[in-house]
Design a protein around this motif. Structure first.
Motif, PDB file in Angstrom:
ATOM      1  N   ARG A  28      32.114  14.748  49.802  1.00 44.84           N
ATOM      2  CA  ARG A  28      31.775  15.899  48.900  1.00 44.84           C
ATOM      3  C   ARG A  28      30.645  14.360  48.695  1.00 44.84           C
ATOM      4  NH1 ARG A  28      36.238  18.215  45.449  1.00 44.84           N
ATOM      5  NH2 ARG A  28      35.869  20.653  46.075  1.00 44.84           N
ATOM      6  N   LYS A  29      29.383  14.617  47.965  1.00 48.65           N
ATOM      7  CA  LYS A  29      28.143  13.325  47.732  1.00 48.65           C
ATOM      8  C   LYS A  29      28.908  12.675  46.658  1.00 48.65           C
ATOM      9  CE  LYS A  29      24.423  16.066  48.371  1.00 48.65           C
ATOM     10  NZ  LYS A  29      22.890  17.161  47.752  1.00 48.65           N
ATOM     11  N   GLU A  30      29.449  13.134  45.824  1.00 45.84           N
ATOM     12  CA  GLU A  30      30.457  12.267  44.606  1.00 45.84           C
ATOM     13  C   GLU A  30      31.247  11.865  45.033  1.00 45.84           C
ATOM     14  OE1 GLU A  30      32.362  16.386  43.829  1.00 45.84           O
ATOM     15  OE2 GLU A  30      30.177  15.876  44.251  1.00 45.84           O
ATOM     16  N   ASP A  31      31.720  11.547  46.203  1.00 44.34           N
ATOM     17  CA  ASP A  31      32.716  10.189  47.064  1.00 44.34           C
ATOM     18  C   ASP A  31      32.946   9.397  47.147  1.00 44.34           C
ATOM     19  OD1 ASP A  31      34.812  13.507  47.633  1.00 44.34           O
ATOM     20  OD2 ASP A  31      34.703  13.344  49.062  1.00 44.34           O
ATOM     21  N   GLY A  32      33.538   8.737  46.813  1.00 47.19           N
ATOM     22  CA  GLY A  32      33.133   7.190  47.909  1.00 47.19           C
ATOM     23  C   GLY A  32      33.315   6.759  48.316  1.00 47.19           C
ATOM     24  N   ILE A  33      32.431   6.664  49.448  1.00 53.09           N
ATOM     25  CA  ILE A  33      32.175   6.610  50.713  1.00 53.09           C
ATOM     26  C   ILE A  33      31.875   4.945  50.782  1.00 53.09           C
ATOM     27  CG2 ILE A  33      31.325   6.899  52.857  1.00 53.09           C
ATOM     28  CD1 ILE A  33      32.006   9.607  51.790  1.00 53.09           C
ATOM     29  N   GLU A  34      33.161   3.881  51.662  1.00 53.58           N
ATOM     30  CA  GLU A  34      32.935   2.161  51.766  1.00 53.58           C
ATOM     31  C   GLU A  34      32.670   2.121  52.986  1.00 53.58           C
ATOM     32  OE1 GLU A  34      36.085   0.630  49.987  1.00 53.58           O
ATOM     33  OE2 GLU A  34      35.786   2.101  47.971  1.00 53.58           O
ATOM     34  N   LEU A  35      32.417   1.289  53.379  1.00 55.07           N
ATOM     35  CA  LEU A  35      32.278   0.451  54.719  1.00 55.07           C
ATOM     36  C   LEU A  35      33.360  -0.040  54.803  1.00 55.07           C
ATOM     37  CD1 LEU A  35      29.997   0.617  56.780  1.00 55.07           C
ATOM     38  CD2 LEU A  35      29.143  -1.521  56.385  1.00 55.07           C
ATOM     39  N   ILE A  36      34.129   0.223  56.030  1.00 59.51           N
ATOM     40  CA  ILE A  36      34.809  -1.222  56.652  1.00 59.51           C
ATOM     41  C   ILE A  36      33.803  -2.326  57.456  1.00 59.51           C
ATOM     42  CG2 ILE A  36      36.604  -1.403  57.692  1.00 59.51           C
ATOM     43  CD1 ILE A  36      37.831   0.634  56.277  1.00 59.51           C
ATOM     44  N   ASP A  37      34.201  -3.016  57.249  1.00 63.40           N
ATOM     45  CA  ASP A  37      33.209  -4.258  58.287  1.00 63.40           C
ATOM     46  C   ASP A  37      34.398  -4.252  59.601  1.00 63.40           C
ATOM     47  OD1 ASP A  37      31.390  -5.916  59.414  1.00 63.40           O
ATOM     48  OD2 ASP A  37      32.935  -8.148  58.582  1.00 63.40           O
ATOM     49  N   GLN A  38      35.244  -4.772  59.691  1.00 66.72           N
ATOM     50  CA  GLN A  38      36.412  -4.642  60.358  1.00 66.72           C
ATOM     51  C   GLN A  38      37.726  -3.802  60.384  1.00 66.72           C
ATOM     52  OE1 GLN A  38      36.777  -8.157  62.952  1.00 66.72           O
ATOM     53  NE2 GLN A  38      39.119  -8.658  62.042  1.00 66.72           N
ATOM     54  N   ILE A  39      38.255  -3.606  61.553  1.00 74.15           N
ATOM     55  CA  ILE A  39      39.170  -3.653  60.401  1.00 74.15           C
ATOM     56  C   ILE A  39      40.170  -3.026  62.508  1.00 74.15           C
ATOM     57  CG2 ILE A  39      38.980  -0.822  61.012  1.00 74.15           C
ATOM     58  CD1 ILE A  39      41.149  -0.206  58.651  1.00 74.15           C
ATOM     59  N   PRO A  40      41.446  -3.444  62.411  1.00 75.81           N
ATOM     60  CA  PRO A  40      42.057  -3.352  63.736  1.00 75.81           C
ATOM     61  C   PRO A  40      42.565  -1.481  64.179  1.00 75.81           C
ATOM     62  CG  PRO A  40      43.552  -4.170  61.976  1.00 75.81           C
ATOM     63  CD  PRO A  40      42.824  -3.743  61.113  1.00 75.81           C
ATOM     64  N   LEU A  41      42.561  -1.534  65.263  1.00 77.62           N
ATOM     65  CA  LEU A  41      43.058   0.370  65.904  1.00 77.62           C
ATOM     66  C   LEU A  41      44.569  -0.461  66.025  1.00 77.62           C
ATOM     67  CD1 LEU A  41      42.241   2.424  66.530  1.00 77.62           C
ATOM     68  CD2 LEU A  41      40.745   1.663  68.419  1.00 77.62           C
ATOM     69  N   LEU A  42      45.620   0.446  65.336  1.00 76.15           N
ATOM     70  CA  LEU A  42      46.685   0.844  66.253  1.00 76.15           C
ATOM     71  C   LEU A  42      46.823   1.830  67.531  1.00 76.15           C
ATOM     72  CD1 LEU A  42      48.480  -0.187  63.799  1.00 76.15           C
ATOM     73  CD2 LEU A  42      48.133  -1.392  66.026  1.00 76.15           C
ATOM     74  N   PHE A  43      47.284   2.327  68.402  1.00 74.93           N
ATOM     75  CA  PHE A  43      47.763   3.258  69.292  1.00 74.93           C
ATOM     76  C   PHE A  43      49.434   3.889  69.104  1.00 74.93           C
ATOM     77  CE2 PHE A  43      47.750   5.404  74.195  1.00 74.93           C
ATOM     78  CZ  PHE A  43      48.052   6.642  73.302  1.00 74.93           C
ATOM     79  N   VAL A  44      49.434   4.501  68.496  1.00 76.31           N
ATOM     80  CA  VAL A  44      51.363   4.967  67.709  1.00 76.31           C
ATOM     81  C   VAL A  44      51.929   6.151  67.867  1.00 76.31           C
ATOM     82  CG1 VAL A  44      51.046   2.979  65.672  1.00 76.31           C
ATOM     83  CG2 VAL A  44      50.614   6.154  65.723  1.00 76.31           C
ATOM     84  N   SER A  45      52.734   6.307  68.768  1.00 69.99           N
ATOM     85  CA  SER A  45      53.693   7.472  69.259  1.00 69.99           C
ATOM     86  C   SER A  45      53.306   8.568  68.360  1.00 69.99           C
ATOM     87  CB  SER A  45      55.007   7.560  68.712  1.00 69.99           C
ATOM     88  OG  SER A  45      55.729   6.995  67.729  1.00 69.99           O
ATOM     89  N   ASP A  46      53.571   9.898  68.549  1.00 71.69           N
ATOM     90  CA  ASP A  46      53.089  10.916  67.915  1.00 71.69           C
ATOM     91  C   ASP A  46      54.108  11.002  66.061  1.00 71.69           C
ATOM     92  OD1 ASP A  46      51.254  12.240  69.419  1.00 71.69           O
ATOM     93  OD2 ASP A  46      52.977  13.340  70.430  1.00 71.69           O
ATOM     94  N   GLU A  47      55.096  10.794  66.678  1.00 71.46           N
ATOM     95  CA  GLU A  47      56.854  10.732  65.509  1.00 71.46           C
ATOM     96  C   GLU A  47      55.767   9.490  64.262  1.00 71.46           C
ATOM     97  OE1 GLU A  47      60.859  10.368  64.601  1.00 71.46           O
ATOM     98  OE2 GLU A  47      60.214   8.651  66.301  1.00 71.46           O
ATOM     99  N   LEU A  48      55.032   8.478  64.197  1.00 72.97           N
ATOM    100  CA  LEU A  48      54.766   7.413  64.267  1.00 72.97           C
ATOM    101  C   LEU A  48      53.571   8.029  63.006  1.00 72.97           C
ATOM    102  CD1 LEU A  48      54.887   4.691  62.328  1.00 72.97           C
ATOM    103  CD2 LEU A  48      54.056   3.856  63.864  1.00 72.97           C
ATOM    104  N   PHE A  49      52.428   8.443  63.962  1.00 79.93           N
ATOM    105  CA  PHE A  49      50.953   9.080  63.172  1.00 79.93           C
ATOM    106  C   PHE A  49      51.379  10.670  62.485  1.00 79.93           C
ATOM    107  CE2 PHE A  49      48.674  11.648  63.252  1.00 79.93           C
ATOM    108  CZ  PHE A  49      46.899  10.972  62.879  1.00 79.93           C
ATOM    109  N   HIS A  50      52.406  10.708  62.716  1.00 78.71           N
ATOM    110  CA  HIS A  50      52.530  11.990  61.781  1.00 78.71           C
ATOM    111  C   HIS A  50      53.549  11.491  59.974  1.00 78.71           C
ATOM    112  CE1 HIS A  50      51.216  14.855  63.972  1.00 78.71           C
ATOM    113  NE2 HIS A  50      51.516  14.829  65.241  1.00 78.71           N
ATOM    114  N   PHE A  51      53.904  10.456  60.403  1.00 77.56           N
ATOM    115  CA  PHE A  51      54.800   9.454  59.656  1.00 77.56           C
ATOM    116  C   PHE A  51      53.627   8.890  58.255  1.00 77.56           C
ATOM    117  CE2 PHE A  51      56.620   5.578  57.517  1.00 77.56           C
ATOM    118  CZ  PHE A  51      57.552   6.266  57.233  1.00 77.56           C
ATOM    119  N   ILE A  52      52.564   8.286  58.899  1.00 76.91           N
ATOM    120  CA  ILE A  52      51.578   8.033  57.857  1.00 76.91           C
ATOM    121  C   ILE A  52      50.721   8.750  57.893  1.00 76.91           C
ATOM    122  CG2 ILE A  52      49.456   6.006  58.390  1.00 76.91           C
ATOM    123  CD1 ILE A  52      50.844   5.100  60.976  1.00 76.91           C
TER     124      ILE A  52
END
Length: 253
Positions: A28-52
């Motif tokens: 929504r327009k009123e949501d506080g959108i933020e910009l991340i300059d850099q962030i790690p990307l992790l490829f994880v198992s289905d189980e861990l993904f759903h847990f997070i």
């Protein structure tokens, strides 16, 4: 370690269920959108993904160690270090989290479609990281944290109002006015009026809960509107969602 840059995120804080971490088309327009300059990307198992994605419990220590202070946010042209944050994917879906210094995913966001596609391209052909998970952790759903199947197919507004209705039902269950339960069940299902008079308070409440926790309809909406009337906190949530609908309709006219 894979990294992503210049990501737009829309944080949803304290949400244990992925259905409340809204997809881009529900931002929504009123949501506080933020910009991340850099962030790690992790490829994880289905189980861990759903847990997070669908829980608010401690993350694996090895995962936290791998991402420690490797994320940078841009705020007022300044680069700020984030303690623990990452984009995680199982190759089929994506979620971003920030622990705000704790060890659990307190804030979560989705990505815009173009950046989601980039995630899938970056992990293609790679093997998920083997982070250890505690197998004894079991997610339990309840009236204030409904099973995802109970929210399937609903819009952001409908999910918000359904959660509001569940909060009102939970309050009703613990109230000191048992006759109210039969009254609201009659409002929900007036055709059962004669039978309802014979129900115990517990049975009436169970029928009301089981009837309302599936789907969403105009009948749900009417019941919710009536149940929150006169309760300032609940009414504020109700009015907020309905004002957005009015504003949306006015902007289209």
């Amino acid at each position: 370690m894979l990294y992503m840059h210049d990501l737009w995120v829309n944080w949803f804080e304290g949400e244990e269920n992925g259905y409340n971490v809204c997809r881009f088309h529900e931002w929504r327009k009123e949501d506080g959108i933020e910009l991340i300059d850099q962030i790690p990307l992790l490829f994880v198992s289905d189980e861990l993904f759903h847990f997070i994605e669908n829980d608010l419990q401690d993350l694996p220590p090895a995962l936290l160690q791998d991402i420690h202070r490797k994320t940078y946010m841009k705020k007022n042209q300044e680069r700020q270090t984030v303690e623990y944050a990452a984009v995680v994917t199982n190759g089929k879906d994506v979620v971003v989290f920030d622990t705000i210094g704790y060890t659990l995913p307190v804030k979560k966001s989705r990505l815009i479609p173009r950046q989601e596609r980039l995630v899938f391209e970056m992990v293609q052909g790679k093997i998920p990281e083997p982070y250890y998970m505690d197998k004894n952790i079991i997610k339990e759903h309840h009236i204030l944290s409904l099973d995802p199947r109970k929210m399937a197919g609903l819009t952001r507004r409908e999910r918000q109002l359904k959660q509001l209705l569940m909060m009102a039902l939970d309050q009703l269950k613990n109230s000191d006015h048992p006759e109210e339960v039969r009254y609201w069940l009659t409002e929900w299902d007036p055709g059962q009026y004669r039978s309802i008079k014979q129900f115990s308070v517990q049975e009436a409440w169970e029928r009301l809960y089981k009837g309302t926790c599936s789907g969403w309809s105009t009948v749900h909406e009417e019941l919710c509107k009536k149940m929150v009337k006169g309760q300032p906190f609940f009414e504020t949530i109700w009015q907020g969602e309905n004002e957005r609908v009015s504003q949306h309709m006015n902007s289209r006219n």
